[in-house]
Design a protein around this motif. Structure first.
Motif, PDB file in Angstrom:
ATOM      1  N   PRO A 130       0.829  -1.216   0.000  1.00  7.00           N
ATOM      2  CA  PRO A 130       0.000   0.000   0.000  1.00  7.00           C
ATOM      3  C   PRO A 130       0.857   1.257   0.000  1.00  7.00           C
ATOM      4  N   MET A 131       0.474   2.233  -0.791  1.00  4.52           N
ATOM      5  CA  MET A 131       1.237   3.470  -0.870  1.00  4.52           C
ATOM      6  C   MET A 131       1.342   4.158   0.480  1.00  4.52           C
ATOM      7  N   ILE A 132       0.275   4.095   1.267  1.00  2.00           N
ATOM      8  CA  ILE A 132       0.200   4.916   2.473  1.00  2.00           C
ATOM      9  C   ILE A 132       1.127   4.448   3.587  1.00  2.00           C
ATOM     10  N   VAL A 133       1.696   3.239   3.495  1.00  2.00           N
ATOM     11  CA  VAL A 133       2.566   2.760   4.584  1.00  2.00           C
ATOM     12  C   VAL A 133       4.033   2.724   4.186  1.00  2.00           C
ATOM     13  N   THR A 134       4.349   3.088   2.947  1.00  3.13           N
ATOM     14  CA  THR A 134       5.734   3.006   2.487  1.00  3.13           C
ATOM     15  C   THR A 134       6.312   4.395   2.254  1.00  3.13           C
ATOM     16  N   GLY A 135       7.626   4.518   2.400  1.00  7.93           N
ATOM     17  CA  GLY A 135       8.281   5.782   2.097  1.00  7.93           C
ATOM     18  C   GLY A 135       8.153   6.135   0.633  1.00  7.93           C
ATOM     19  N   VAL A 136       8.356   5.143  -0.246  1.00 13.66           N
ATOM     20  CA  VAL A 136       8.239   5.395  -1.690  1.00 13.66           C
ATOM     21  C   VAL A 136       6.812   5.798  -2.060  1.00 13.66           C
ATOM     22  N   GLY A 137       5.837   5.197  -1.397  1.00 12.23           N
ATOM     23  CA  GLY A 137       4.448   5.571  -1.650  1.00 12.23           C
ATOM     24  C   GLY A 137       4.171   7.007  -1.252  1.00 12.23           C
TER      25      GLY A 137
ATOM     26  N   PRO B  98       3.321  -0.879  15.511  1.00 13.44           N
ATOM     27  CA  PRO B  98       2.885   0.172  16.438  1.00 13.44           C
ATOM     28  C   PRO B  98       3.048   1.583  15.867  1.00 13.44           C
ATOM     29  N   GLN B  99       3.877   1.744  14.815  1.00 15.16           N
ATOM     30  CA  GLN B  99       4.137   3.054  14.228  1.00 15.16           C
ATOM     31  C   GLN B  99       3.260   3.377  13.027  1.00 15.16           C
ATOM     32  N   THR B 100       2.413   2.459  12.590  1.00 11.92           N
ATOM     33  CA  THR B 100       1.563   2.700  11.430  1.00 11.92           C
ATOM     34  C   THR B 100       0.669   3.914  11.657  1.00 11.92           C
ATOM     35  N   ILE B 101       0.641   4.826  10.707  1.00 10.48           N
ATOM     36  CA  ILE B 101      -0.200   6.031  10.811  1.00 10.48           C
ATOM     37  C   ILE B 101      -1.656   5.637  10.544  1.00 10.48           C
TER      38      ILE B 101
ATOM     39  N   GLU C  96       9.284   2.663  10.386  1.00  6.54           N
ATOM     40  CA  GLU C  96       8.755   1.402  10.930  1.00  6.54           C
ATOM     41  C   GLU C  96       7.239   1.314  10.804  1.00  6.54           C
ATOM     42  N   GLU C  97       6.664   1.959   9.785  1.00  6.33           N
ATOM     43  CA  GLU C  97       5.213   1.937   9.607  1.00  6.33           C
ATOM     44  C   GLU C  97       4.739   0.724   8.820  1.00  6.33           C
ATOM     45  N   ASN C  98       5.614   0.183   7.974  1.00  6.88           N
ATOM     46  CA  ASN C  98       5.271  -0.969   7.136  1.00  6.88           C
ATOM     47  C   ASN C  98       5.763  -2.278   7.755  1.00  6.88           C
ATOM     48  N   GLU C  99       6.975  -2.251   8.251  1.00 10.20           N
ATOM     49  CA  GLU C  99       7.568  -3.414   8.912  1.00 10.20           C
ATOM     50  C   GLU C  99       8.296  -2.974  10.168  1.00 10.20           C
TER      51      GLU C  99
ATOM     52  N   PRO D 216      17.691  -1.891   8.395  1.00 11.64           N
ATOM     53  CA  PRO D 216      17.211  -2.114   9.764  1.00 11.64           C
ATOM     54  C   PRO D 216      17.351  -0.843  10.592  1.00 11.64           C
ATOM     55  N   THR D 217      16.425  -0.659  11.501  1.00 11.06           N
ATOM     56  CA  THR D 217      16.384   0.564  12.293  1.00 11.06           C
ATOM     57  C   THR D 217      17.701   0.843  13.000  1.00 11.06           C
ATOM     58  N   TYR D 218      18.336  -0.202  13.554  1.00  9.34           N
ATOM     59  CA  TYR D 218      19.542   0.032  14.342  1.00  9.34           C
ATOM     60  C   TYR D 218      20.677   0.613  13.499  1.00  9.34           C
ATOM     61  N   ARG D 219      20.666   0.388  12.157  1.00  9.16           N
ATOM     62  CA  ARG D 219      21.671   1.004  11.297  1.00  9.16           C
ATOM     63  C   ARG D 219      21.163   2.312  10.712  1.00  9.16           C
ATOM     64  N   MET D 220      19.886   2.320  10.304  1.00 11.57           N
ATOM     65  CA  MET D 220      19.339   3.503   9.640  1.00 11.57           C
ATOM     66  C   MET D 220      19.258   4.705  10.566  1.00 11.57           C
TER      67      MET D 220
END
Length: 253
Positions: A133-140, A166-169, A192-195, A221-225
């Motif tokens: 879904p577009m709404i949960v991805t950065g590219v979307g 837990p971060q999904t808008i 972290e909205e999609n995964e 992964p969040t710990y690197r990003m």
């Protein structure tokens, strides 16, 4: 199963014959060329007309429409996009050492059309050919930021709303705040909205006439990003998107 296969073959035989006669063929002419019963052919022609692939002229002859051309052009454009973008995606993935995605819009979704792995890839849902879904991805979000508020609302209301993490808008108001930020900076995020434990930084790609063509993202992964996300990464993602856009014929900055 055999009957279905024969039906598909017959439909494409009709299409191929009509493609050889751009001025059109009558039912009788088509029947002679294919050595097929007129009643059977009429049934196929009616289905192809309903689907928009065949048209019947006032003189009762049948000819192909431009729908097949539109479909083939879409495939050619996608292949051209991937070919043009891939060197830039590989360079970015090598520099940042994270996965880089290339996507195109598909109604309410994005489709992943290319993916360049990093030296230490991490398991994630994305794969070439997959949709999200577009709404949960950065590219979307990067793609949606180019649209009007009304178009964004339509996509939001028509999209599936699933609390993936837990971060999904989950509210349109919060989503529009993210859109406003993306419009201002030219950068969209997936926090972290999609995964869970996956973040990305994304930007839109334009083609000739500044037409929106695609979007790209750096994902990891969040710990690197968390250590990589910020002004420097944002600028590299923007630079890569602009470079691909220029190669696709976009002359606007």
């Amino acid at each position: 199963m055999e009957a279905k296969n024969q039906s598909v073959m017959k439909a494409f035989e009709i299409i191929e014959r009509l493609s050889e006669h751009p001025k059109g063929l009558s039912l009788a002419e088509l029947s002679d060329l294919l050595q097929s019963n007129k009643t059977t052919l009429l049934r196929f022609l009616s289905s192809l007309r309903e689907m928009g692939y065949v048209d019947q002229k006032p003189d009762k002859t049948y000819r192909l429409t431009l729908k097949l051309y539109a479909l083939s052009s879409r495939v050619m454009n996608e292949q051209s996009l991937v070919q043009v973008a891939r060197p830039h995606l590989k360079a970015l993935a090598h520099e940042i050492d994270e996965v880089v995605h290339l996507v195109i819009e598909d109604d309410l979704y994005v489709i992943y059309v290319d993916k360049v792995e990093s030296d230490h890839p991490v398991t994630m849902r994305s794969r070439i050919g997959a949709r999200a879904p577009m709404i949960v991805t950065g590219v979307g979000k990067a793609l949606m930021a180019e649209k009007s508020d009304a178009e964004i609302r339509h996509i939001w209301e028509a999209s599936p709303h699933e609390k993936r993490t837990p971060q999904t808008i989950l509210t349109f108001e919060a989503f529009m705040k993210r859109m406003e930020e993306t419009r201002r900076t030219g950068i969209a995020y997936d926090l972290e909205e999609n995964e869970e434990d996956i973040m990305c930084t994304a930007a839109v790609i334009h083609g000739a006439g500044h037409q929106v063509m695609a979007a790209l993202s750096v994902t990891g992964p969040t710990y690197r990003m968390k250590d990589k996300m910020g002004h420097a990464l944002d600028e590299r993602v923007r630079q890569t998107a602009r470079a691909i856009s220029r190669d696709l014929g976009d002359v606007l900055e």
